[in-house]
Motif scaffolding. Structure first.
Motif, short mmCIF file in Angstrom:
data_model
loop_
_atom_site.label_atom_id
_atom_site.label_comp_id
_atom_site.label_asym_id
_atom_site.label_seq_id
_atom_site.Cartn_x
_atom_site.Cartn_y
_atom_site.Cartn_z
N CYS A 63 73.30 89.21 55.81
CA CYS A 63 74.74 88.92 55.86
C CYS A 63 75.15 88.37 57.22
O CYS A 63 75.93 87.44 57.31
CB CYS A 63 75.53 90.18 55.55
N GLU A 64 74.63 88.94 58.28
CA GLU A 64 74.88 88.45 59.63
C GLU A 64 73.55 88.42 60.35
O GLU A 64 72.83 89.40 60.38
CB GLU A 64 75.84 89.37 60.38
N THR A 65 73.21 87.27 60.94
CA THR A 65 71.92 87.12 61.58
C THR A 65 72.10 86.52 62.97
O THR A 65 72.74 85.50 63.12
CB THR A 65 70.99 86.19 60.76
N ILE A 66 71.53 87.19 63.95
CA ILE A 66 71.52 86.68 65.32
C ILE A 66 70.07 86.49 65.70
O ILE A 66 69.28 87.43 65.65
CB ILE A 66 72.21 87.65 66.30
N ILE A 67 69.70 85.27 66.06
CA ILE A 67 68.33 84.97 66.47
C ILE A 67 68.37 84.69 67.96
O ILE A 67 69.01 83.74 68.41
CB ILE A 67 67.78 83.77 65.69
N ASN A 68 67.70 85.54 68.74
CA ASN A 68 67.72 85.40 70.19
C ASN A 68 66.49 84.67 70.72
O ASN A 68 66.30 84.58 71.92
CB ASN A 68 67.79 86.79 70.84
N GLY A 69 65.69 84.16 69.84
CA GLY A 69 64.49 83.44 70.26
C GLY A 69 64.30 82.22 69.38
O GLY A 69 65.26 81.57 68.97
N ILE A 70 63.08 81.94 69.04
CA ILE A 70 62.75 80.75 68.25
C ILE A 70 62.80 81.10 66.77
O ILE A 70 62.28 82.13 66.35
CB ILE A 70 61.34 80.25 68.62
N ALA A 71 63.43 80.23 65.97
CA ALA A 71 63.41 80.36 64.52
C ALA A 71 62.57 79.22 63.98
O ALA A 71 62.83 78.06 64.25
CB ALA A 71 64.82 80.31 63.95
N GLU A 72 61.54 79.55 63.24
CA GLU A 72 60.64 78.54 62.70
C GLU A 72 60.63 78.66 61.19
O GLU A 72 60.42 79.73 60.64
CB GLU A 72 59.23 78.75 63.26
N PHE A 73 60.86 77.53 60.50
CA PHE A 73 60.86 77.49 59.05
C PHE A 73 59.68 76.63 58.63
O PHE A 73 59.63 75.45 58.93
CB PHE A 73 62.17 76.90 58.51
N ASN A 74 58.71 77.22 57.93
CA ASN A 74 57.48 76.51 57.59
C ASN A 74 57.52 75.81 56.24
O ASN A 74 56.62 75.08 55.90
CB ASN A 74 56.29 77.48 57.61
N LYS A 75 58.54 76.07 55.46
CA LYS A 75 58.66 75.43 54.15
C LYS A 75 60.08 74.91 53.99
O LYS A 75 60.90 75.02 54.89
CB LYS A 75 58.34 76.44 53.04
N ASN A 86 76.68 76.61 67.30
CA ASN A 86 77.58 76.59 68.45
C ASN A 86 76.95 75.99 69.68
O ASN A 86 77.56 75.97 70.73
CB ASN A 86 78.04 78.03 68.76
N ASP A 87 75.73 75.52 69.57
CA ASP A 87 75.03 74.93 70.70
C ASP A 87 74.16 73.81 70.16
O ASP A 87 74.35 73.35 69.04
CB ASP A 87 74.21 76.00 71.43
N ASP A 88 73.18 73.39 70.93
CA ASP A 88 72.32 72.29 70.52
C ASP A 88 71.47 72.65 69.32
O ASP A 88 71.09 73.80 69.12
CB ASP A 88 71.37 71.91 71.66
N LEU A 89 71.17 71.67 68.49
CA LEU A 89 70.26 71.82 67.36
C LEU A 89 69.19 70.75 67.49
O LEU A 89 69.50 69.57 67.63
CB LEU A 89 71.02 71.65 66.04
N THR A 90 67.94 71.15 67.49
CA THR A 90 66.83 70.22 67.57
C THR A 90 66.03 70.32 66.30
O THR A 90 65.64 71.41 65.88
CB THR A 90 65.91 70.57 68.77
N ILE A 91 65.78 69.19 65.66
CA ILE A 91 64.97 69.13 64.45
C ILE A 91 63.75 68.31 64.75
O ILE A 91 63.84 67.14 65.13
CB ILE A 91 65.77 68.52 63.27
N LYS A 92 62.57 68.93 64.62
CA LYS A 92 61.30 68.26 64.85
C LYS A 92 60.63 68.01 63.51
O LYS A 92 60.53 68.92 62.69
CB LYS A 92 60.39 69.09 65.74
N ILE A 93 60.18 66.82 63.28
CA ILE A 93 59.48 66.49 62.05
C ILE A 93 57.98 66.58 62.35
O ILE A 93 57.49 65.96 63.29
CB ILE A 93 59.83 65.06 61.57
N GLY A 94 57.26 67.36 61.57
CA GLY A 94 55.82 67.57 61.80
C GLY A 94 55.61 68.55 62.92
O GLY A 94 56.52 69.16 63.45
N ARG A 95 54.36 68.71 63.33
CA ARG A 95 54.02 69.66 64.41
C ARG A 95 53.64 68.95 65.63
O ARG A 95 52.97 68.29 66.04
CB ARG A 95 52.92 70.61 63.94
#
Length: 95
Positions: A63-75, A86-95
């Motif tokens: 319901c409420e999520t705070i991520i204080n580090g790296i969030a990695e989505f593999n799928k 509320n801050d920068d968003l970086t999207i990397k394609i591939g590894r």
């Protein structure tokens, strides 16, 4: 089986050997419940839970999520509602 009087003998954790619990509900006075919800087993913690290592799950509902580090989505990742950054968003394609 172990039977104890409410004000009787006290067993310490190091006096009990390991084993399997039977398939029933267990309710503890420390806000912990182990039992069922429908046909599924359920662990319910009515307070905070700290996990020192990795959590692996097939499904996560938060319901409420705070991520204080790296969030990695593999799928593939789908968001069913608005997503606010509320801050920068970086999207990397591939590894």
């Amino acid at each position: 089986d172990i039977y104890l009087r409410k004000n009787g003998l006290t067993l310490k954790a190091n006096q009990i050997i390991g084993g399997d619990f039977i398939n029933q509900e267990f309710i503890f006075n420390s806000n912990l419940y182990i039992g069922y919800k429908g046909d599924n087993h359920r662990l319910q913690v009515n307070g905070f839970i700290d996990v020192a290592r990795k959590i692996t799950t097939e499904e996560l509902e938060a319901c409420e999520t705070i991520i204080n580090g790296i969030a990695e989505f593999n799928k593939s990742t789908f968001f069913n509602h608005n997503v606010v950054f509320n801050d920068d968003l970086t999207i990397k394609i591939g590894r």
